[in-house]
Write a protein that holds these residues in place. Structure first.
Motif, short mmCIF file in Angstrom:
data_model
loop_
_atom_site.label_atom_id
_atom_site.label_comp_id
_atom_site.label_asym_id
_atom_site.label_seq_id
_atom_site.Cartn_x
_atom_site.Cartn_y
_atom_site.Cartn_z
N GLY A 1 53.85 22.09 19.57
CA GLY A 1 53.50 22.87 18.39
C GLY A 1 52.43 22.15 17.59
O GLY A 1 51.94 21.09 17.97
N LEU B 1 50.83 21.63 13.32
CA LEU B 1 51.10 21.70 11.89
C LEU B 1 49.80 21.34 11.17
O LEU B 1 49.04 20.49 11.64
N TYR C 1 52.81 25.80 10.12
CA TYR C 1 53.21 25.26 11.42
C TYR C 1 53.48 26.39 12.41
O TYR C 1 53.77 27.52 12.03
N ASP C 2 53.36 26.05 13.67
CA ASP C 2 53.67 26.95 14.79
C ASP C 2 54.32 26.13 15.89
O ASP C 2 53.87 25.02 16.18
N VAL C 3 55.32 26.71 16.53
CA VAL C 3 55.95 26.10 17.70
C VAL C 3 55.70 27.04 18.87
O VAL C 3 55.87 28.26 18.74
N ARG D 1 60.76 27.05 21.21
CA ARG D 1 61.44 27.49 19.99
C ARG D 1 62.95 27.40 20.13
O ARG D 1 63.49 27.31 21.22
N ALA E 1 60.62 22.92 14.76
CA ALA E 1 59.96 23.24 13.48
C ALA E 1 60.57 22.45 12.33
O ALA E 1 59.84 21.92 11.48
N SER F 1 61.91 30.69 10.02
CA SER F 1 61.04 29.82 9.22
C SER F 1 61.67 29.55 7.85
O SER F 1 61.58 28.43 7.34
#
Length: 180
Positions: free
Chosen positions: A90, A92, A111-113, A118, A123, A153
């Protein structure tokens, strides 16, 4: 053990696989205003070339510098990748200050995973690891936002001490302490 690193060309193969996963879920279209969406639109055509990918990672690292060229409404930001070994999990971004747009919608930290990583706590751990870095940048507390429909999230933000301030449009706005 997964940890944050500066964007690194050695993660290229797993980064490309992750970007393919994001594209498969519909990311990268003209209506995708996320970090991942912008990178897919602006750079994906060059990533097949290792030298161009190295330039891309340098570009990301340079965005932390005040003097780096950027669109007028963008602020300096520190991009970090969440990796385990050479495996990209991921990303950030810590935005060094808030523009009017970021105050309303984007916040200090986004942020992204990748989809296949996931629901494993990445995260939450990634945001926790970023808070001391944000503090070093003079940010405390950090504004972190999420869509009002993004329960996962919201849980990540709350697990890191985020306190809901309000909702603006479809965005929930939380203040997360960076010093603990």
């Amino acid at each position: 053990m997964a940890h944050l690193i500066s964007p690194d060309p050695r993660c290229r193969e797993s980064f490309l696989a992750a970007m393919a996963e994001f594209q498969a879920e519909g990311r990268g279209g003209s209506d995708d205003r996320t970090m991942i969406g912008s990178e897919l639109r602006d750079f994906a055509d060059t990533w097949h070339d290792p030298a161009a990918f190295e330039i891309f990672t340098r570009f990301l690292r340079d965005q932390a510098l005040e003097s780096s060229p950027r669109p007028e409404h963008f602020v300096p930001s520190t991009t970090l990748w969440w990796v385990e070994g050479d495996e990209y999990l991921g990303r950030l971004a810590i935005r060094h200050r808030l523009s009017p747009f970021l105050l309303e919608v984007g916040g200090h930290i986004g942020y992204d995973v990748r989809p296949t990583a996931r629901r494993r706590g990445h995260a939450t751990a990634m945001l926790r690891a970023a808070l001391p870095i944000a503090l070093e940048l003079g940010i405390d507390p950090a504004l972190v936002t999420c869509d009002d429909t993004n329960i996962a999230s919201r849980r990540v933000i709350e697990a890191n001490g985020g306190v809901l301030e309000d909702q603006r449009g479809d965005k929930l706005r939380f203040w997360v302490p960076c010093s603990r």
